[in-house]
Design an enzyme around this catalytic site. Structure first.
Site, PDB file in Angstrom:
ATOM      1  CB  SER A   1      -0.972  -0.042   1.181  1.00 36.84           C
ATOM      2  OG  SER A   1      -1.992   0.913   1.013  1.00 36.84           O
TER       3      SER A   1
ATOM      4  CB  SER B   1      -2.339  -3.775  -2.295  1.00 39.31           C
ATOM      5  OG  SER B   1      -2.602  -5.132  -2.188  1.00 39.31           O
TER       6      SER B   1
ATOM      7  N   GLY C   1      -7.774  -9.402  -0.758  1.00 40.91           N
ATOM      8  CA  GLY C   1      -8.103  -8.011  -1.023  1.00 40.91           C
ATOM      9  C   GLY C   1      -6.869  -7.147  -0.857  1.00 40.91           C
ATOM     10  CG  HIS C   2      -5.502  -2.568   0.340  1.00 38.98           C
ATOM     11  ND1 HIS C   2      -4.977  -2.076  -0.837  1.00 38.98           N
ATOM     12  CD2 HIS C   2      -4.917  -1.853   1.346  1.00 38.98           C
ATOM     13  CE1 HIS C   2      -4.114  -1.108  -0.561  1.00 38.98           C
ATOM     14  NE2 HIS C   2      -4.061  -0.958   0.750  1.00 38.98           N
ATOM     15  CB  VAL C   3      -4.306  -6.231   4.151  1.00 39.61           C
ATOM     16  CG1 VAL C   3      -3.048  -6.339   5.027  1.00 39.61           C
ATOM     17  CG2 VAL C   3      -4.926  -4.853   4.345  1.00 39.61           C
TER      18      VAL C   3
END
Length: 293
Positions: free
Chosen positions: A130, A154, A273-275
């Protein structure tokens, strides 16, 4: 497990409740570690180091508000082969102590160069999730000679802009139930954060500290890199995105990365998903190691 006593913050430091939750998350770290501070031009940088001291260096950069403790599901596998340095990104909510963060892309790269130099790292492998992935890309573009290989998990913006929902949920974090709503949006029913880590994340959201909440700048982050910037990437790069990513459309990010970044390996990870380093840690751990070797 730590060989260094933690720095005791001053009584006036508003982060003391947060530091306690950080230590509780660090109790999840499954291998021996050293936790210590390094001086840089931009403040004291907190680092968690694991693995053999003579192994090749692997630098880990966390997601926003997650801090270096987020790597506990990955560190046992990675520190078996590398000297890992999980670095608390200066200016974010973590144990680093910012003094003069200028918040520009060049400033962030200079901060990491200070960290590399003070650790004696000539060239490192890098993984960022991220916000950390955005930092890794920024560093690769400004200091390619210091990076062996880079993994983006991500990454925040980087290839495509955030979906509007990101701002809705991120700005709502401090509202009642805001943290729960944000995590539910990001992780759905697939994954639940460990109670220790969820407590730390919540404490970070609620910690009000001007030094650790730098205002966005035109030449700072978040940032979508230009076609020319992406085409100039020199380090071998792996991009992993979750199929259930919500901060942007993962297929659009993968397509743009694959079009412009020379030789990039890019894939969408199932049931994540994102993590994804937490949600699919076993797969991510192996995929990263196979890319590095």
């Amino acid at each position: 497990m730590s060989n260094h006593p933690p720095i005791i913050p001053s009584r006036s430091d508003s982060g003391i409740p947060y530091y306690q939750t950080y230590e509780e998350s660090l109790a999840l770290w499954p291998v021996d570690y050293e936790a210590f501070y390094l001086s840089t031009r931009f403040g004291q940088t907190h680092i968690i180091a694991s693995g053999p001291k003579d192994a090749p260096p692997l630098v880990l950069l966390h997601g926003a508000l997650f801090s270096s403790t987020m790597w506990y599901p990955n560190i046992a596998d990675w520190s078996g082969k590398y000297r890992t340095y999980a670095i608390d990104i200066i200016g974010d909510k973590n144990k680093s102590i910012p003094v003069d963060v200028d918040g520009t892309r060049k400033g962030y790269a200079d901060w990491l160069l200070d960290v590399f130099d003070n650790l004696g790292i000539k060239k490192a492998y890098m993984v960022g999730l991220s916000l950390g992935g955005l930092h890794v890309m920024n560093f690769v573009l400004r200091a390619a000679g210091r990076v062996e290989k880079a993994v983006l998990l991500s990454p925040a913006e980087t290839f495509v802009a955030f979906h509007q929902n990101f701002y809705k949920y991120a700005l709502g974090l401090v509202e009642p139930n805001g943290v729960d709503n944000f995590l539910k949006w990001m992780m759905g029913d697939r994954y639940v954060l460990h109670a220790n880590f969820a407590k730390q994340f919540h404490a970070g959201v609620m910690w009000q500290d001007e030094r650790r909440h730098s205002k966005p700048k035109a030449d700072g982050f978040p940032y979508v890199f230009t076609d020319n910037e992406l085409q100039s990437v020199k380090a071998p790069m792996l991009l992993l995105l979750g199929e259930h990513e919500v901060i942007y459309d993962p297929q659009s990010a993968l397509d743009r990365a694959s079009t412009f970044v020379p030789g990039i390996e890019a894939e969408i990870v199932k049931n994540a998903g994102h993590v994804l380093s937490m949600e699919q840690s076993e797969y991510v751990n192996k995929r990263v190691l196979s890319f590095f070797t």
